[in-house]
Enzyme design. Structure first.
Site, PDB file in Angstrom:
ATOM      1  N   GLU A 109      51.677  38.118  38.391  1.00 18.98           N
ATOM      2  CA  GLU A 109      51.890  36.957  39.273  1.00 18.98           C
ATOM      3  C   GLU A 109      53.311  36.423  39.155  1.00 18.98           C
ATOM      4  OE1 GLU A 109      48.832  34.049  38.245  1.00 18.98           O
ATOM      5  OE2 GLU A 109      47.371  35.675  38.042  1.00 18.98           O
ATOM      6  N   ASP A 154      46.590  32.964  27.913  1.00 22.03           N
ATOM      7  CA  ASP A 154      45.368  33.039  28.732  1.00 22.03           C
ATOM      8  C   ASP A 154      44.402  33.988  28.027  1.00 22.03           C
ATOM      9  OD1 ASP A 154      43.435  33.502  30.654  1.00 22.03           O
ATOM     10  OD2 ASP A 154      44.755  34.538  32.063  1.00 22.03           O
ATOM     11  N   HIS A 205      45.404  42.604  40.462  1.00 23.11           N
ATOM     12  CA  HIS A 205      45.024  41.858  41.669  1.00 23.11           C
ATOM     13  C   HIS A 205      45.422  42.551  42.963  1.00 23.11           C
ATOM     14  CE1 HIS A 205      44.894  37.875  39.175  1.00 23.11           C
ATOM     15  NE2 HIS A 205      43.910  38.700  38.893  1.00 23.11           N
ATOM     16  N   GLU A 209      53.136  33.224  31.258  1.00 21.25           N
ATOM     17  CA  GLU A 209      51.762  33.374  30.764  1.00 21.25           C
ATOM     18  C   GLU A 209      51.533  34.808  30.300  1.00 21.25           C
ATOM     19  OE1 GLU A 209      48.916  31.972  33.656  1.00 21.25           O
ATOM     20  OE2 GLU A 209      47.452  33.466  33.009  1.00 21.25           O
ATOM     21  N   LYS A 231      40.337  27.806  31.524  1.00 18.54           N
ATOM     22  CA  LYS A 231      39.444  28.283  32.586  1.00 18.54           C
ATOM     23  C   LYS A 231      38.018  28.037  32.107  1.00 18.54           C
ATOM     24  CE  LYS A 231      42.306  32.271  33.980  1.00 18.54           C
ATOM     25  NZ  LYS A 231      42.581  33.687  33.621  1.00 18.54           N
ATOM     26  N   LYS A 274      47.078  25.985  37.973  1.00 19.17           N
ATOM     27  CA  LYS A 274      47.361  27.263  38.637  1.00 19.17           C
ATOM     28  C   LYS A 274      46.190  27.573  39.544  1.00 19.17           C
ATOM     29  CE  LYS A 274      47.132  31.476  36.716  1.00 19.17           C
ATOM     30  NZ  LYS A 274      47.408  32.805  36.151  1.00 19.17           N
ATOM     31  N   GLU A 287      44.494  36.830  45.191  1.00 18.95           N
ATOM     32  CA  GLU A 287      44.699  35.378  45.191  1.00 18.95           C
ATOM     33  C   GLU A 287      45.546  34.924  46.368  1.00 18.95           C
ATOM     34  OE1 GLU A 287      46.271  34.325  41.374  1.00 18.95           O
ATOM     35  OE2 GLU A 287      44.452  34.935  40.328  1.00 18.95           O
ATOM     36  N   SER A 298      41.277  40.342  35.775  1.00 19.02           N
ATOM     37  CA  SER A 298      42.016  40.701  34.561  1.00 19.02           C
ATOM     38  C   SER A 298      41.440  39.864  33.420  1.00 19.02           C
ATOM     39  CB  SER A 298      43.514  40.439  34.731  1.00 19.02           C
ATOM     40  OG  SER A 298      43.774  39.074  34.933  1.00 19.02           O
ATOM     41  N   ASP A 319      52.865  35.144  35.466  1.00 17.31           N
ATOM     42  CA  ASP A 319      51.780  35.599  34.610  1.00 17.31           C
ATOM     43  C   ASP A 319      51.981  37.102  34.448  1.00 17.31           C
ATOM     44  OD1 ASP A 319      49.556  36.293  33.218  1.00 17.31           O
ATOM     45  OD2 ASP A 319      48.085  35.580  34.679  1.00 17.31           O
ATOM     46  N   HIS A 342      42.396  28.461  38.063  1.00 17.94           N
ATOM     47  CA  HIS A 342      41.390  29.187  38.839  1.00 17.94           C
ATOM     48  C   HIS A 342      41.194  30.590  38.262  1.00 17.94           C
ATOM     49  CE1 HIS A 342      44.594  31.325  41.618  1.00 17.94           C
ATOM     50  NE2 HIS A 342      44.917  31.377  40.351  1.00 17.94           N
TER      51      HIS A 342
HETATM   52  O1  2PG Z   1      45.009  36.211  34.795  1.00 18.07           O
HETATM   53  C1  2PG Z   1      44.789  35.125  35.328  1.00 18.07           C
HETATM   54  O2  2PG Z   1      45.391  34.130  34.948  1.00 18.07           O
HETATM   55  C2  2PG Z   1      43.732  34.969  36.384  1.00 18.07           C
HETATM   56  C3  2PG Z   1      43.987  33.945  37.428  1.00 18.07           C
HETATM   57  O3  2PG Z   1      45.237  34.023  38.026  1.00 18.07           O
HETATM   58  O4  2PG Z   1      43.330  36.196  36.902  1.00 18.07           O
HETATM   59  P1  2PG Z   1      41.816  36.670  36.620  1.00 18.07           P
HETATM   60  O5  2PG Z   1      40.932  35.588  37.138  1.00 18.07           O
HETATM   61  O6  2PG Z   1      41.695  37.973  37.363  1.00 18.07           O
HETATM   62  O7  2PG Z   1      41.672  36.840  35.136  1.00 18.07           O
HETATM   63 MG    MG Z   2      46.432  35.145  33.285  1.00 18.73          MG
END
Ligand code: 2PG
Ligand code: MG
Length: 400
Positions: free
Chosen positions: A155, A302, A146, A275, A327, A378, A196, A42, A232, A355
């Protein structure tokens, strides 16, 4: 001593079975560091560019390696990362790929810590870091991008805020994950796992809230301290720009309705963390929600901020959110990730280290969280690529 003499790159597997970039950095005195890039599903529109692993490796060998070997010192992280930026020449690492860049950046940091004989968190954070540990946010139920046919919200996270140590917090999240399994079995709900390792039952978000709340109650009885819930929402993935609404399985919501909905969720479920409650361009919606619930929960960006100081600065100026997800692969280097943490801290925003859904056994983010004294990390609850980080936190806490 930390002069970089050798940089090697190869393709390795990530947890989804896709190729990703692994880097190895060796220094003049024999220091060695190895790191691998994670990968998102995502992904935010404004993230640095991940190129197919083979292309990223070829480009990095051509453009970056000659600017590193014999040229930069692994102990000078800003020097390494500046060389990567200069080699790439774009804003978003679209030449060598953010996957090559972040793998090299992290491998250089590990090589330097190897030479210094200090743990990575100490090399990155300094002598006075290492006594504050993040609360792990454990993904226990999920869907979105996911997992197919599961929840709309990406999440559902367990947050063991009352844990006396990071070790006990890590085990508490595993207990919630296990309790979710029991609750699902009692309700006759079959479930596989998402990318995950979270359970991915085919249930509504409302039912998922009930399942996770029940599992948290049981785990709290077992561990004897407070565990809260976080989310999230990954709202960019639900946003339909054309019609201007968030598309849920059973309804649609405008931006205003989404703010109301999430504010209600914060109160109904006593959420400690939310999030991406709104899509990645909706600074205004983030600001409204932060106004309403920012005194009692973290409203974390994010896809909104993508670990980028310019986007974070805009958020600070507009009062959007009170927390940033960090990240390293979203921005390409450890220096850039640190800059985001610093800007956040200077403005009262909490940095949460994270992560990606596609991960490897690399443990750098566990050290990054301790090095920056981040309040949360996270990194999942179960699964080898997730436990790699969680177990590393346990070792760091024990000074092992
Ligand atoms: O959205 C998120 O926060 C991440 C990790 O949980 O997902 P992705 O790495 O798929 O962006
Ligand atoms: Mg996110």
């Amino acid at each position: 001593m930390t002069l970089v003499t050798d940089v090697r790159l190869r393709r390795v597997l990530d947890s989804r079975g896709n190729p990703t970039v692994e880097a190895e950095v060796t220094t003049e005195s024999g220091g060695f560091g190895r790191a691998a890039a994670p990968s998102g599903a995502s992904t935010g529109e404004y993230e640095a560019i991940e190129r197919p692993a083979e292309e990223a490796i070829a480009k990095a060998r051509e453009l970056a390696v000659p600017r590193l070997e014999g040229q930069v010192y692994a102990g000078d992280q800003r020097g390494v990362d500046a060389a990567l930026r200069a080699a790439d020449g774009t804003e978003n690492f679209s030449e060598i790929g953010a996957n090559s860049a972040v793998a090299i950046s992290m491998a250089a940091a590990k090589a330097a810590s190897d030479v210094l004989g200090a743990p990575l968190y100490q090399h990155l954070g300094g002598a006075f870091r290492g006594d504050e540990y993040p609360t792990p946010l454990g993904n226990v139920v999920g869907g979105g991008e996911h997992a197919a046919d599961a929840t709309d919200i990406q999440e559902f996270l367990a947050a063991p805020v009352g844990a006396p140590s990071v070790t006990e917090a890590v085990f508490a999240n595993a207990a919630v994950h296990g309790a979710v399994h029991d609750v699902l079995a009692e309700r006759d709900l079959p479930a596989g796992k998402g990318d995950e390792g979270a359970w991915a039952p085919s249930v509504s978000d409302a039912e998922a809230f009930a399942i996770v709340a029940e599992a948290i109650d049981r785990a709290e009885d077992e561990v004897g301290f407070e565990i809260r819930m976080g989310l999230d929402v990954a709202a960019s993935e639900m946003w339909d720009a054309e019609s201007g609404v968030y598309e849920y399985s059973d309804t649609t919501r405008t931006s205003e309705e989404q703010v109301d909905y999430v504010a209600g969720l914060v109160d109904d479920h006593d959420l400690v963390y939310v999030e991406d409650p709104l899509e990645e361009d909706d600074f205004e919606g983030f600001a409204d929600l932060t106004d309403r619930v920012g005194d009692r929960t973290l409203v974390c960006g994010d896809d909104l901020f993508v670990t980028n100081v310019e986007r974070l600065q805009r958020g600070i100026d507009e009062g959007a959110g009170n927390s940033i997800l960090v990240k390293p692969n979203q921005i390409g280097t450890l220096s850039d990730a640190f800059d985001a943490v610093e800007l956040a801290r200077d403005n009262g925003y909490d940095a949460v280290i994270s992560h990606r859904s596609g991960e490897t056994e690399d443990t750098t983010i566990a050290h990054l969280a301790v090095a920056t004294a981040a309040p949360f990390i996270k990194t999942g609850a179960v699964g080898g690529e997730r436990t790699a980080k969680l177990n590393e936190l346990i070792r760091i806490e024990e000074n092992a």
